[in-house]
Design an enzyme around this catalytic site. Structure first.
Site, PDB file in Angstrom:
ATOM      1  N   SER A 137      14.033 -23.957  -5.747  1.00  0.00           N
ATOM      2  CA  SER A 137      13.943 -23.439  -4.373  1.00  0.00           C
ATOM      3  C   SER A 137      13.028 -24.343  -3.555  1.00  0.00           C
ATOM      4  O   SER A 137      12.197 -25.062  -4.129  1.00  0.00           O
ATOM      5  CB  SER A 137      13.331 -22.034  -4.416  1.00  0.00           C
ATOM      6  OG  SER A 137      12.946 -21.593  -3.125  1.00  0.00           O
ATOM      7  N   TYR A 150       6.888 -15.525  -7.016  1.00  0.00           N
ATOM      8  CA  TYR A 150       8.247 -16.083  -6.915  1.00  0.00           C
ATOM      9  C   TYR A 150       8.176 -17.603  -6.815  1.00  0.00           C
ATOM     10  O   TYR A 150       8.861 -18.329  -7.553  1.00  0.00           O
ATOM     11  CB  TYR A 150       8.992 -15.500  -5.705  1.00  0.00           C
ATOM     12  CG  TYR A 150      10.346 -16.177  -5.515  1.00  0.00           C
ATOM     13  CD1 TYR A 150      11.369 -15.962  -6.422  1.00  0.00           C
ATOM     14  CD2 TYR A 150      10.567 -17.068  -4.463  1.00  0.00           C
ATOM     15  CE1 TYR A 150      12.599 -16.616  -6.284  1.00  0.00           C
ATOM     16  CE2 TYR A 150      11.777 -17.712  -4.322  1.00  0.00           C
ATOM     17  CZ  TYR A 150      12.797 -17.490  -5.227  1.00  0.00           C
ATOM     18  OH  TYR A 150      14.000 -18.138  -5.109  1.00  0.00           O
TER      19      TYR A 150
HETATM   20  P1  NDP Z   1      21.897 -13.098  -5.529  1.00  0.00           P
HETATM   21  O1  NDP Z   1      21.001 -11.910  -5.552  1.00  0.00           O
HETATM   22  O2  NDP Z   1      23.079 -13.084  -4.628  1.00  0.00           O
HETATM   23  O3  NDP Z   1      22.407 -13.424  -7.015  1.00  0.00           O
HETATM   24  C1  NDP Z   1      21.536 -13.384  -8.111  1.00  0.00           C
HETATM   25  C2  NDP Z   1      22.323 -13.433  -9.407  1.00  0.00           C
HETATM   26  O4  NDP Z   1      21.391 -13.414 -10.500  1.00  0.00           O
HETATM   27  C3  NDP Z   1      23.246 -12.239  -9.575  1.00  0.00           C
HETATM   28  O5  NDP Z   1      24.496 -12.665 -10.046  1.00  0.00           O
HETATM   29  C4  NDP Z   1      22.558 -11.386 -10.633  1.00  0.00           C
HETATM   30  O6  NDP Z   1      23.516 -10.754 -11.459  1.00  0.00           O
HETATM   31  C5  NDP Z   1      21.813 -12.458 -11.449  1.00  0.00           C
HETATM   32  N1  NDP Z   1      20.673 -11.865 -12.139  1.00  0.00           N
HETATM   33  C6  NDP Z   1      19.511 -11.418 -11.592  1.00  0.00           C
HETATM   34  N2  NDP Z   1      18.744 -10.854 -12.553  1.00  0.00           N
HETATM   35  C7  NDP Z   1      19.432 -10.956 -13.718  1.00  0.00           C
HETATM   36  C8  NDP Z   1      19.175 -10.549 -15.055  1.00  0.00           C
HETATM   37  N3  NDP Z   1      18.027  -9.922 -15.408  1.00  0.00           N
HETATM   38  N4  NDP Z   1      20.097 -10.818 -16.013  1.00  0.00           N
HETATM   39  C9  NDP Z   1      21.247 -11.444 -15.675  1.00  0.00           C
HETATM   40  N5  NDP Z   1      21.552 -11.852 -14.447  1.00  0.00           N
HETATM   41  C10 NDP Z   1      20.660 -11.598 -13.466  1.00  0.00           C
HETATM   42  O7  NDP Z   1      20.942 -14.344  -5.192  1.00  0.00           O
HETATM   43  P2  NDP Z   1      21.305 -15.886  -4.849  1.00  0.00           P
HETATM   44  O8  NDP Z   1      22.684 -16.208  -5.208  1.00  0.00           O
HETATM   45  O9  NDP Z   1      20.854 -16.154  -3.465  1.00  0.00           O
HETATM   46  O10 NDP Z   1      20.269 -16.604  -5.818  1.00  0.00           O
HETATM   47  C11 NDP Z   1      20.684 -17.375  -6.944  1.00  0.00           C
HETATM   48  C12 NDP Z   1      19.534 -18.261  -7.361  1.00  0.00           C
HETATM   49  O11 NDP Z   1      19.176 -19.126  -6.294  1.00  0.00           O
HETATM   50  C13 NDP Z   1      18.256 -17.496  -7.741  1.00  0.00           C
HETATM   51  O12 NDP Z   1      17.673 -18.143  -8.855  1.00  0.00           O
HETATM   52  C14 NDP Z   1      17.374 -17.641  -6.508  1.00  0.00           C
HETATM   53  O13 NDP Z   1      16.012 -17.586  -6.841  1.00  0.00           O
HETATM   54  C15 NDP Z   1      17.789 -19.015  -6.035  1.00  0.00           C
HETATM   55  N6  NDP Z   1      17.574 -19.278  -4.608  1.00  0.00           N
HETATM   56  C16 NDP Z   1      18.029 -18.417  -3.637  1.00  0.00           C
HETATM   57  C17 NDP Z   1      17.813 -18.707  -2.302  1.00  0.00           C
HETATM   58  C18 NDP Z   1      18.220 -17.780  -1.214  1.00  0.00           C
HETATM   59  O14 NDP Z   1      17.598 -17.827  -0.120  1.00  0.00           O
HETATM   60  N7  NDP Z   1      19.241 -16.965  -1.374  1.00  0.00           N
HETATM   61  C19 NDP Z   1      17.164 -19.954  -1.885  1.00  0.00           C
HETATM   62  C20 NDP Z   1      16.711 -20.768  -2.989  1.00  0.00           C
HETATM   63  C21 NDP Z   1      16.947 -20.449  -4.290  1.00  0.00           C
HETATM   64  P3  NDP Z   1      23.480  -9.209 -11.916  1.00  0.00           P
HETATM   65  O15 NDP Z   1      22.697  -8.458 -10.889  1.00  0.00           O
HETATM   66  O16 NDP Z   1      24.926  -8.817 -12.017  1.00  0.00           O
HETATM   67  O17 NDP Z   1      22.813  -9.262 -13.242  1.00  0.00           O
HETATM   68  C1  8X3 Z   2      14.444 -18.630  -1.698  1.00  0.00           C
HETATM   69  C2  8X3 Z   2      14.010 -19.392  -0.480  1.00  0.00           C
HETATM   70  O1  8X3 Z   2      12.092 -19.640   1.197  1.00  0.00           O
HETATM   71  O2  8X3 Z   2      12.719 -17.390   0.511  1.00  0.00           O
HETATM   72  O3  8X3 Z   2      14.102 -19.327  -2.839  1.00  0.00           O
HETATM   73  O4  8X3 Z   2      11.533 -18.822  -0.993  1.00  0.00           O
HETATM   74  S1  8X3 Z   2      12.516 -18.778   0.082  1.00  0.00           S
END
Ligand code: NDP
Ligand code: 8X3
Length: 250
Positions: A137, A150
């Protein structure tokens, strides 16, 4: 030869878009998450059991992760690309107001879960001279108020990626840390405990990144020749940039 990609957290957001994108590229898919109904729908949508299989488990649980991977049969058992995407943030407040359970959940998921599945798949990724793409991130690189644990987990993901890369370069395994900024997904609903107004406020007028933008980036990384490694890649929407340091005056 058709390659296989395993995407963790494919039930929503980036993971789902990455799965859809790799399906278009002709990959075989192994998709993981806890929400079985969503996994079942994706398997159908992306080509059925011939091309796609799903594993429903909680990535915080080492035994469940190992048991799920052990059920994979050929041709799904040979992973060429691992996309470590499953992850979450919980809470936006300062450390002193934060819930310790939230901190543990983020560490267990974003750090322990990610290293566990990576270790379990590492030998075969080495055997296949594979690729590991880790979702870090901008929080890996830039502190911000309320980022605390986080951001700490995501700094770990970035540094772990670079360390893995050092260890694996002689093995021909590529490793990339992707560091997205403001991106629209359920991530914000999870982080705020389902606060739809907070979600709308965050993205209003910002033209944030969409999951498809990150899927495009990951697909590009995977498409590069085997001798090219993208070490880390920070991606922001044009609307997002840096702010001055805050100064507290007592
Ligand atoms: P979402 O919430 O849309 O998706 C998160 C995914 O992670 C879901 O499919 C969920 O599946 C899975 N997940 C979470 N906890 C568990 C668990 N305990 N076991 C198995 N699966 C799990 O978030 P994003 O797609 O936005 O995020 C994806 C990644 O990108 C994350 O690592 C996030 O930190 C990172 N990220 C996101 C950003 C944003 O602004 N959106 C920016 C930068 C990085 P389920 O609930 O079905 O288990
Ligand atoms: C998610 C982006 O800026 O909310 O990783 O940390 S931020």
């Amino acid at each position: 030869m058709q390659k296989t990609v395993l995407v963790t957290g494919a039930t929503s957001g980036f993971g789902k878009a990455i799965a859809q994108r790799f399906a278009r590229e002709g990959y075989r898919l192994v998709l993981t998450g806890r929400r079985k109904d969503r996994l079942d729908t994706l398997v159908e949508e992306l080509g059925g059991a011939e091309r796609v299989t799903s594993l429903c488990f909680d990535i915080r649980d080492e035994k469940a992760t190992a048991a799920a991977l052990a059920t994979l049969a050929e041709p799904f058992s040979k992973i060429d690309v691992l996309v470590n995407n499953a992850g979450l943030a919980l809470g936006t407040g300062p450390a002193q107001d934060s819930d310790l359970d939230h901190w543990r959940t983020m560490i267990d998921t974003n750090v322990t879960g990610l290293v566990t599945i990576t270790r379990l798949l590492l030998d075969q990724l080495i055997e296949r001279r594979g690729l590991i793409v880790n979702l870090a991130s901008i929080a890996s690189n830039w502190p911000y108020p309320g980022g605390n644990v986080y951001a700490g987990t995501k700094a770990f993901v970035r540094q772990f990626s670079l360390g893995l890369r050092s260890d694996l370069s002689a093995k021909g395994v590529r490793v990339t840390s992707i560091e997205p900024g403001l991106s629209e997904s359920e991530f914000t609903l999870v982080r705020t405990g389902g606060d739809r107004e907070a979600y709308d406020r965050l993205y209003a007028g910002a033209n944030p990144l969409q999951p498809e933008d990150i899927a495009e980036t990951v697909a590009w990384v995977a498409s590069l020749p085997a001798h090219v490694n993208i070490n880390s890649l920070e991606v922001m929407p044009v609307s997002q940039s840096w702010a001055p340091f805050q100064i507290h005056r007592g």
